[in-house]
Write a protein that holds these residues in place. Structure first.
Motif, PDB file in Angstrom:
ATOM      1  N   LYS A 185     -24.989 -25.514  39.938  1.00  0.00           N
ATOM      2  CA  LYS A 185     -26.114 -25.178  40.829  1.00  0.00           C
ATOM      3  C   LYS A 185     -26.244 -26.213  41.949  1.00  0.00           C
ATOM      4  O   LYS A 185     -26.314 -25.863  43.119  1.00  0.00           O
ATOM      5  CB  LYS A 185     -27.437 -25.123  40.043  1.00  0.00           C
ATOM      6  CG  LYS A 185     -27.430 -24.130  38.910  1.00  0.00           C
ATOM      7  CD  LYS A 185     -28.774 -24.086  38.202  1.00  0.00           C
ATOM      8  CE  LYS A 185     -29.150 -25.389  37.498  1.00  0.00           C
ATOM      9  NZ  LYS A 185     -28.276 -25.773  36.399  1.00  0.00           N
ATOM     10  N   THR A 186     -26.289 -27.484  41.543  1.00  0.00           N
ATOM     11  CA  THR A 186     -26.459 -28.534  42.542  1.00  0.00           C
ATOM     12  C   THR A 186     -25.303 -28.521  43.536  1.00  0.00           C
ATOM     13  O   THR A 186     -25.498 -28.625  44.748  1.00  0.00           O
ATOM     14  CB  THR A 186     -26.569 -29.901  41.833  1.00  0.00           C
ATOM     15  OG1 THR A 186     -27.736 -29.881  41.000  1.00  0.00           O
ATOM     16  CG2 THR A 186     -26.686 -31.038  42.827  1.00  0.00           C
ATOM     17  N   HIS A 187     -24.105 -28.359  43.012  1.00  0.00           N
ATOM     18  CA  HIS A 187     -22.926 -28.304  43.884  1.00  0.00           C
ATOM     19  C   HIS A 187     -23.082 -27.179  44.920  1.00  0.00           C
ATOM     20  O   HIS A 187     -22.911 -27.392  46.123  1.00  0.00           O
ATOM     21  CB  HIS A 187     -21.687 -28.087  43.010  1.00  0.00           C
ATOM     22  CG  HIS A 187     -20.396 -28.152  43.771  1.00  0.00           C
ATOM     23  ND1 HIS A 187     -19.250 -28.686  43.240  1.00  0.00           N
ATOM     24  CD2 HIS A 187     -20.059 -27.741  45.017  1.00  0.00           C
ATOM     25  CE1 HIS A 187     -18.273 -28.609  44.131  1.00  0.00           C
ATOM     26  NE2 HIS A 187     -18.743 -28.035  45.217  1.00  0.00           N
ATOM     27  N   VAL A 241     -34.495 -27.787  47.390  1.00  0.00           N
ATOM     28  CA  VAL A 241     -35.202 -28.516  46.345  1.00  0.00           C
ATOM     29  C   VAL A 241     -34.561 -28.205  44.994  1.00  0.00           C
ATOM     30  O   VAL A 241     -34.498 -27.046  44.571  1.00  0.00           O
ATOM     31  CB  VAL A 241     -36.707 -28.171  46.309  1.00  0.00           C
ATOM     32  CG1 VAL A 241     -37.427 -29.041  45.288  1.00  0.00           C
ATOM     33  CG2 VAL A 241     -37.320 -28.354  47.681  1.00  0.00           C
ATOM     34  N   ASP A 242     -34.078 -29.237  44.356  1.00  0.00           N
ATOM     35  CA  ASP A 242     -33.338 -29.067  43.101  1.00  0.00           C
ATOM     36  C   ASP A 242     -34.280 -29.220  41.910  1.00  0.00           C
ATOM     37  O   ASP A 242     -35.270 -29.949  41.990  1.00  0.00           O
ATOM     38  CB  ASP A 242     -32.240 -30.148  43.026  1.00  0.00           C
ATOM     39  CG  ASP A 242     -31.065 -29.702  42.167  1.00  0.00           C
ATOM     40  OD1 ASP A 242     -31.228 -28.763  41.370  1.00  0.00           O
ATOM     41  OD2 ASP A 242     -29.972 -30.303  42.304  1.00  0.00           O
ATOM     42  N   ASP A 243     -33.932 -28.537  40.827  1.00  0.00           N
ATOM     43  CA  ASP A 243     -34.667 -28.685  39.564  1.00  0.00           C
ATOM     44  C   ASP A 243     -36.168 -28.494  39.711  1.00  0.00           C
ATOM     45  O   ASP A 243     -36.964 -29.328  39.270  1.00  0.00           O
ATOM     46  CB  ASP A 243     -34.370 -30.066  38.940  1.00  0.00           C
ATOM     47  CG  ASP A 243     -32.945 -30.124  38.390  1.00  0.00           C
ATOM     48  OD1 ASP A 243     -32.491 -29.112  37.836  1.00  0.00           O
ATOM     49  OD2 ASP A 243     -32.287 -31.176  38.540  1.00  0.00           O
ATOM     50  N   VAL A 244     -36.546 -27.371  40.313  1.00  0.00           N
ATOM     51  CA  VAL A 244     -37.976 -27.132  40.550  1.00  0.00           C
ATOM     52  C   VAL A 244     -38.784 -27.006  39.252  1.00  0.00           C
ATOM     53  O   VAL A 244     -40.000 -27.122  39.280  1.00  0.00           O
ATOM     54  CB  VAL A 244     -38.246 -25.869  41.417  1.00  0.00           C
ATOM     55  CG1 VAL A 244     -37.814 -26.088  42.844  1.00  0.00           C
ATOM     56  CG2 VAL A 244     -37.595 -24.642  40.827  1.00  0.00           C
TER      57      VAL A 244
HETATM   58 MG    MG Z   1     -28.167 -29.917  39.013  1.00  0.00          MG
END
Ligand code: MG
Ligand code: ADP
Length: 476
Positions: A185-187, A241-244
């Protein structure tokens, strides 16, 4: 002539089963799973089948990739020429994004290293110009080029590409990617940021985790600089925004984010979000914010399938200039299945191991290097392998272990071997008994129970079993 069927549910059920035969399972689930039959209208000339879609993105994709298949199948099922009418979920009560203004950016925008929370301004006074751009928070390694696309991430990947190509005024706003850890996801969301930033260095792209956003906000409250914090975030063109899910339970931060979200959305700026689970399963987040998360397009990422795992390993090996024999790739891809992060971890470990031993990577080395990170029990173990490994461990000849002897140490080794055969091979209790000198299946059950009971109560014995297990796994 009347159509063969007239209920939209029946028609769609029948279309679905035909589609499932012609489209591989994962894409089928991704693209056809969310379709809802809405209405079937019979007319003189042509019938109409109305299908509900969760977002415009599906409509574009279905039109681009499955249009003739879908038309054929619907015509077949209805038995009459039928037009497909897509109905995309509308948010009639929600504000429409305003057109993006491209002249907004001022020339004084210059990169500085300053974090927004460190800027001071009197609270309550709106700064007249946006805060300066910070140093990029994107990792240069997370690009589309380095991202392997597969059936497991098709929707998320293609939407990400579409957004990267057209980051303002996309119809997939916000874009929410969700799925378990280590699935990329982050990638993927950073790849959007990198692509946009590469094309236009002046565009304000900001990647931030929900935790960083929270701590910057808390800091801004302490420093009396909430106004400039808000102004900064409201000046972003592409906010990721990551890991909401970590906004859960943080009411004040959620409120601030809610306003940032609305402001950006109204101005047609793109918002990209990641979560470790579907929005409906995120707890501690206000409904009004959760419902905004669902406005645009949500795409889930699945665990990588075998083909994707293989492609990822090959790609990573190539980019790091490591030569991996095909059987090593197969071995790892077949055993490390949970997520990409573990796959990468295994590869790194193997490479370090090879460096340490100064030998080229082969299958034997791979087994040794990875024996304790391999998730699934090696299915290809044979009874012989287990027997031999256990006899080796207890340092006794194999035929003694399999003999009828009642000597205590022999009985013990035999029981351990039976227990591990049950665990590591696909054989039945009866087959295992037969291979231990023609014993009955009840002897095998007894052996398994004895081993389990001793492991519970005797730490030293438990450790021995663990060691034997590793030895057996290495024999796979
Ligand atoms: Mg991640
Ligand atoms: P998540 O955010 O879902 O927990 P990450 O984006 O941090 O996962 O991915 C974990 C690691 O796996 C990263 O190093 C990333 O580069 C890699 N990775 C994940 N998916 C892919 C993919 N499809 N292709 C290449 N690398 C991937």
């Amino acid at each position: 002539m009347p159509a063969l069927m007239s209920s939209p549910d029946d028609i769609w059920a029948s279309c679905s089963s035909r589609l499932a035969q012609r489209v591989p399972p994962q894409p089928y689930k991704t693209w056809f799973g969310p379709i809802e039959p809405r209405a079937f209208v019979e007319q003189e000339e042509r019938c109409e089948l109305h299908l509900g879609l969760p977002s415009l993105f599906y409509q574009d994709w279905l039109n681009g990739h499955y249009s003739s298949l879908l038309n054929d199948v619907v015509d077949e099922v209805v038995g009459e020429p039928t037009s497909i009418i897509f109905e995309v979920e509308s948010r009639a009560s929600e504000p429409e994004p305003a057109p993006t203004s491209s002249s907004r950016r001022a020339s004084e925008d210059e990169a500085t290293d300053e974090a927004p929370s460190q800027e001071r301004s009197r609270d309550g006074v709106e700064p007249t110009r946006p805060a300066p751009i910070e140093k990029s928070t994107l990792s240069g390694a997370y690009t589309f080029k380095q991202f392997i696309q597969g059936d497991c991430n098709e929707l998320a990947y293609s939407a990400a590409r579409a957004i990267a190509d057209k980051p303002s005024g996309s119809s997939y706003n916000p874009f929410l990617v969700y799925g378990g850890v280590g699935l990329g996801k982050t990638h993927l969301v950073q790849a959007i940021g990198n692509a946009v930033q590469d094309r236009d260095r002046l565009r304000r792209v900001r990647y931030v985790s929900s935790e960083t956003f929270t701590s910057q906000f808390v800091q801004a409250i302490k420093n009396n600089s909430v106004a400039s914090f808000s102004a900064y975030y409201r000046s972003i063109d592409l906010l990721i925004v990551d890991d909401v899910q970590f906004f859960g339970g943080k009411e004040k931060t959620q409120e601030e984010f809610f306003h940032v979200f609305n402001e950006l959305y109204q101005q047609g700026r793109q918002i990209v979000l990641c979560a470790d689970r579907a929005p409906r399963d995120i707890s501690g987040i206000e409904d009004r914010l959760l419902s905004r998360f669902r406005w645009g397009l949500s795409a889930d990422m699945q665990a990588p399938d075998l083909e994707t795992r293989t492609a990822i390993l090959q790609h990573k090996a190539e980019t790091h200039d490591i030569s991996l024999p095909g059987e090593v790739v197969d071995f790892i891809a077949n055993r490390i299945t949970e997520n990409v992060r573990n796959l990468e971890g295994a590869l790194n470990r193997l490479v370090a191991y090879a460096k340490l031993h100064r030998e080229p990577i082969d299958l034997a080395m791979t087994r040794e290097a990875l024996y304790d990170v391999i998730d699934d029990a090696p299915a290809r173990l044979k009874i012989d392998d287990v027997q031999k490994a256990v006899a080796d461990y207890y340092d006794m000849p194999l035929d003694r272990m399999l003999s009828r002897s009642r000597k205590q140490e022999i009985v013990m080794a035999r029981q351990v071997a039976m227990f591990l055969c049950k665990q590591f091979t696909q054989h039945t209790l009866k087959e295992i008994g037969m291979r231990f000198g023609g014993r009955d299946h009840s002897t095998v059950i007894h052996a398994c129970k004895t081993v389990e009971a001793r492991c519970e109560t005797e730490a030293d014995y438990d450790r021995q079993i663990e060691e034997t297990r590793k030895l057996v796994q290495r024999a796979a």
